[in-house]
Motif scaffolding. Structure first.
Motif, PDB file in Angstrom:
ATOM      1  N   LYS A  81     -19.776 -32.260 -23.804  1.00 14.86           N
ATOM      2  CA  LYS A  81     -20.764 -33.066 -24.810  1.00 14.86           C
ATOM      3  C   LYS A  81     -20.635 -34.393 -24.622  1.00 14.86           C
ATOM      4  O   LYS A  81     -21.145 -34.983 -25.505  1.00 14.86           O
ATOM      5  CB  LYS A  81     -19.970 -32.645 -26.337  1.00 14.86           C
ATOM      6  N   ALA A  82     -20.193 -34.847 -23.503  1.00 17.09           N
ATOM      7  CA  ALA A  82     -20.377 -36.553 -23.228  1.00 17.09           C
ATOM      8  C   ALA A  82     -21.784 -36.888 -22.892  1.00 17.09           C
ATOM      9  O   ALA A  82     -22.497 -36.052 -22.992  1.00 17.09           O
ATOM     10  CB  ALA A  82     -19.297 -36.602 -21.951  1.00 17.09           C
ATOM     11  N   ASP A  83     -21.831 -38.320 -23.017  1.00 16.49           N
ATOM     12  CA  ASP A  83     -23.153 -38.527 -22.969  1.00 16.49           C
ATOM     13  C   ASP A  83     -23.833 -38.462 -21.478  1.00 16.49           C
ATOM     14  O   ASP A  83     -22.783 -38.323 -20.515  1.00 16.49           O
ATOM     15  CB  ASP A  83     -23.175 -40.073 -23.509  1.00 16.49           C
ATOM     16  N   GLY A  84     -24.818 -38.606 -21.383  1.00 12.91           N
ATOM     17  CA  GLY A  84     -25.535 -38.376 -20.019  1.00 12.91           C
ATOM     18  C   GLY A  84     -24.928 -39.284 -19.036  1.00 12.91           C
ATOM     19  O   GLY A  84     -25.091 -38.804 -17.784  1.00 12.91           O
ATOM     20  N   LYS A  85     -24.831 -40.707 -19.510  1.00 10.42           N
ATOM     21  CA  LYS A  85     -24.435 -41.617 -18.263  1.00 10.42           C
ATOM     22  C   LYS A  85     -23.123 -41.163 -17.705  1.00 10.42           C
ATOM     23  O   LYS A  85     -22.781 -41.174 -16.395  1.00 10.42           O
ATOM     24  CB  LYS A  85     -24.216 -42.790 -18.796  1.00 10.42           C
ATOM     25  N   LYS A  86     -22.256 -40.593 -18.538  1.00 11.40           N
ATOM     26  CA  LYS A  86     -20.787 -40.190 -18.096  1.00 11.40           C
ATOM     27  C   LYS A  86     -21.228 -38.846 -17.139  1.00 11.40           C
ATOM     28  O   LYS A  86     -20.436 -38.656 -16.049  1.00 11.40           O
ATOM     29  CB  LYS A  86     -19.601 -39.748 -19.216  1.00 11.40           C
ATOM     30  N   LEU A  87     -21.888 -37.932 -17.554  1.00  9.02           N
ATOM     31  CA  LEU A  87     -22.161 -36.918 -16.897  1.00  9.02           C
ATOM     32  C   LEU A  87     -22.515 -36.945 -15.404  1.00  9.02           C
ATOM     33  O   LEU A  87     -22.386 -36.547 -14.591  1.00  9.02           O
ATOM     34  CB  LEU A  87     -22.937 -35.995 -17.702  1.00  9.02           C
ATOM     35  N   ARG A  88     -23.686 -38.135 -15.495  1.00  3.55           N
ATOM     36  CA  ARG A  88     -24.195 -38.334 -14.258  1.00  3.55           C
ATOM     37  C   ARG A  88     -23.393 -39.088 -13.287  1.00  3.55           C
ATOM     38  O   ARG A  88     -23.394 -38.690 -12.060  1.00  3.55           O
ATOM     39  CB  ARG A  88     -25.552 -39.409 -14.671  1.00  3.55           C
ATOM     40  N   GLU A  89     -22.377 -39.814 -13.790  1.00  2.79           N
ATOM     41  CA  GLU A  89     -21.530 -40.602 -13.030  1.00  2.79           C
ATOM     42  C   GLU A  89     -20.859 -39.688 -12.316  1.00  2.79           C
ATOM     43  O   GLU A  89     -20.227 -39.832 -11.036  1.00  2.79           O
ATOM     44  CB  GLU A  89     -20.518 -41.685 -13.712  1.00  2.79           C
ATOM     45  N   PHE A  90     -19.987 -38.634 -13.167  1.00  2.31           N
ATOM     46  CA  PHE A  90     -19.346 -37.354 -12.731  1.00  2.31           C
ATOM     47  C   PHE A  90     -19.995 -36.697 -11.470  1.00  2.31           C
ATOM     48  O   PHE A  90     -19.320 -36.191 -10.695  1.00  2.31           O
ATOM     49  CB  PHE A  90     -18.881 -36.522 -13.863  1.00  2.31           C
ATOM     50  N   PHE A  91     -21.246 -36.383 -11.956  1.00  2.16           N
ATOM     51  CA  PHE A  91     -21.946 -35.699 -10.922  1.00  2.16           C
ATOM     52  C   PHE A  91     -22.495 -36.227  -9.586  1.00  2.16           C
ATOM     53  O   PHE A  91     -22.260 -35.472  -8.570  1.00  2.16           O
ATOM     54  CB  PHE A  91     -23.211 -34.988 -11.541  1.00  2.16           C
ATOM     55  N   PHE A  92     -22.207 -37.665  -9.459  1.00  3.05           N
ATOM     56  CA  PHE A  92     -22.228 -38.502  -8.368  1.00  3.05           C
ATOM     57  C   PHE A  92     -21.101 -38.211  -7.429  1.00  3.05           C
ATOM     58  O   PHE A  92     -21.094 -38.255  -6.160  1.00  3.05           O
ATOM     59  CB  PHE A  92     -22.751 -39.759  -8.592  1.00  3.05           C
ATOM     60  N   GLU A  93     -19.841 -38.169  -8.205  1.00  7.41           N
ATOM     61  CA  GLU A  93     -18.650 -37.665  -7.534  1.00  7.41           C
ATOM     62  C   GLU A  93     -18.632 -36.361  -6.944  1.00  7.41           C
ATOM     63  O   GLU A  93     -18.156 -36.176  -5.740  1.00  7.41           O
ATOM     64  CB  GLU A  93     -17.359 -37.716  -8.365  1.00  7.41           C
ATOM     65  N   TYR A 104     -31.197 -32.310 -14.956  1.00  2.00           N
ATOM     66  CA  TYR A 104     -31.299 -32.933 -16.048  1.00  2.00           C
ATOM     67  C   TYR A 104     -29.485 -32.701 -16.960  1.00  2.00           C
ATOM     68  O   TYR A 104     -29.044 -31.953 -16.311  1.00  2.00           O
ATOM     69  CB  TYR A 104     -32.140 -31.918 -17.199  1.00  2.00           C
ATOM     70  N   ALA A 105     -29.471 -33.587 -17.780  1.00  2.00           N
ATOM     71  CA  ALA A 105     -28.207 -33.726 -18.383  1.00  2.00           C
ATOM     72  C   ALA A 105     -27.819 -32.285 -19.128  1.00  2.00           C
ATOM     73  O   ALA A 105     -26.828 -31.849 -18.994  1.00  2.00           O
ATOM     74  CB  ALA A 105     -28.292 -34.982 -19.400  1.00  2.00           C
ATOM     75  N   SER A 106     -28.762 -31.569 -19.297  1.00  2.00           N
ATOM     76  CA  SER A 106     -28.487 -30.370 -20.141  1.00  2.00           C
ATOM     77  C   SER A 106     -28.110 -29.317 -18.818  1.00  2.00           C
ATOM     78  O   SER A 106     -27.133 -28.387 -19.162  1.00  2.00           O
ATOM     79  CB  SER A 106     -30.008 -29.463 -20.669  1.00  2.00           C
ATOM     80  N   ASP A 107     -28.625 -29.633 -17.554  1.00  2.00           N
ATOM     81  CA  ASP A 107     -28.056 -28.726 -16.676  1.00  2.00           C
ATOM     82  C   ASP A 107     -26.522 -28.963 -16.153  1.00  2.00           C
ATOM     83  O   ASP A 107     -25.677 -28.317 -16.066  1.00  2.00           O
ATOM     84  CB  ASP A 107     -28.697 -28.957 -15.284  1.00  2.00           C
ATOM     85  N   MET A 108     -26.182 -30.308 -16.486  1.00  2.00           N
ATOM     86  CA  MET A 108     -24.968 -30.888 -15.966  1.00  2.00           C
ATOM     87  C   MET A 108     -23.885 -30.446 -17.285  1.00  2.00           C
ATOM     88  O   MET A 108     -22.761 -29.873 -16.633  1.00  2.00           O
ATOM     89  CB  MET A 108     -24.905 -32.421 -15.867  1.00  2.00           C
ATOM     90  N   LYS A 109     -24.308 -30.269 -18.372  1.00  2.00           N
ATOM     91  CA  LYS A 109     -23.606 -29.721 -19.396  1.00  2.00           C
ATOM     92  C   LYS A 109     -22.936 -28.304 -19.217  1.00  2.00           C
ATOM     93  O   LYS A 109     -22.053 -27.889 -19.428  1.00  2.00           O
ATOM     94  CB  LYS A 109     -24.053 -29.867 -20.580  1.00  2.00           C
ATOM     95  N   LYS A 110     -24.311 -27.419 -18.904  1.00  4.17           N
ATOM     96  CA  LYS A 110     -24.102 -26.187 -18.791  1.00  4.17           C
ATOM     97  C   LYS A 110     -22.973 -25.901 -17.545  1.00  4.17           C
ATOM     98  O   LYS A 110     -22.182 -25.007 -17.620  1.00  4.17           O
ATOM     99  CB  LYS A 110     -25.392 -25.436 -18.393  1.00  4.17           C
ATOM    100  N   ILE A 111     -23.177 -26.591 -16.478  1.00  2.00           N
ATOM    101  CA  ILE A 111     -22.190 -26.307 -15.376  1.00  2.00           C
ATOM    102  C   ILE A 111     -20.887 -26.810 -15.673  1.00  2.00           C
ATOM    103  O   ILE A 111     -20.093 -25.681 -15.285  1.00  2.00           O
ATOM    104  CB  ILE A 111     -22.927 -27.419 -14.119  1.00  2.00           C
TER     105      ILE A 111
END
Length: 172
Positions: A81-93, A104-111
């Motif tokens: 449930k974190a904001d999109g910026k934190k999720l995007r930073e994590f996904f770049f890791e 999308y952010a919804s895809d990252m939340k689901k994963i």
């Protein structure tokens, strides 16, 4: 990781384990604590096997199993449930070459929520049965060198002759 038989069902939250198949669809059980049973009708529900899901990448698509492996090694995983910026930073890791415009952010939340469900299950740490282990490819027995004279003296093995059915003709 062994994700065989784990599916996502369109319109249903969470992950499901395929238990059996009948003429109408699949009998599924939820992976959460409630262990809810569901019959997914093949004509109305769409099932996606986790072992087959990929994420859009800049050059090539990225397998979800590879992302999960990277998530295992990550130092901290943000809340789904974190904001999109934190999720995007994590996904770049964990998936540095994912396509920012298509993931999308919804895809990252689901994963991330799927990872949270799977990480404690024993099957998550099992090896994938469809991938042959690296040790099986290499010979385990030590072969002894054979002298050249020995191999020259041996006659080549003959191929086995095919068996033929004997038929007898009666004299007329």
């Amino acid at each position: 990781m062994n994700l065989q038989g784990i599916v996502a069902v369109s319109g249903k939250p969470g992950l499901w384990k395929a238990l059996a198949q009948n003429k109408n669809g699949y009998v599924l059980e939820s992976l959460d604590a409630q262990k809810t049973k569901l019959v997914a009708n093949l004509s109305t529900a769409k099932l996606a096997a986790l072992s087959e899901i990929t994420i859009f990448g800049v050059d090539d698509d990225i397998k979800l199993t590879d992302v999960f492996e990277q998530m295992k090694n990550a130092t901290s995983i943000p809340d789904a449930k974190a904001d999109g910026k934190k999720l995007r930073e994590f996904f770049f890791e964990v998936a540095p070459d994912h396509d920012e415009e298509k993931v999308y952010a919804s895809d990252m939340k689901k994963i991330i929520s799927w990872y949270q469900l799977l990480k404690d299950l024993p099957l998550f740490n099992e090896p994938d049965p469809t991938v042959a282990p690296a040790e099986a490819e290499e010979p385990t027995a030590v072969e002894t060198p054979v002298a050249v004279e020995e191999t020259a003296e041996k006659a080549p093995a003959e191929a086995p002759k095919p068996k033929t059915k004997k038929t007898t003709k009666k004299a007329e």
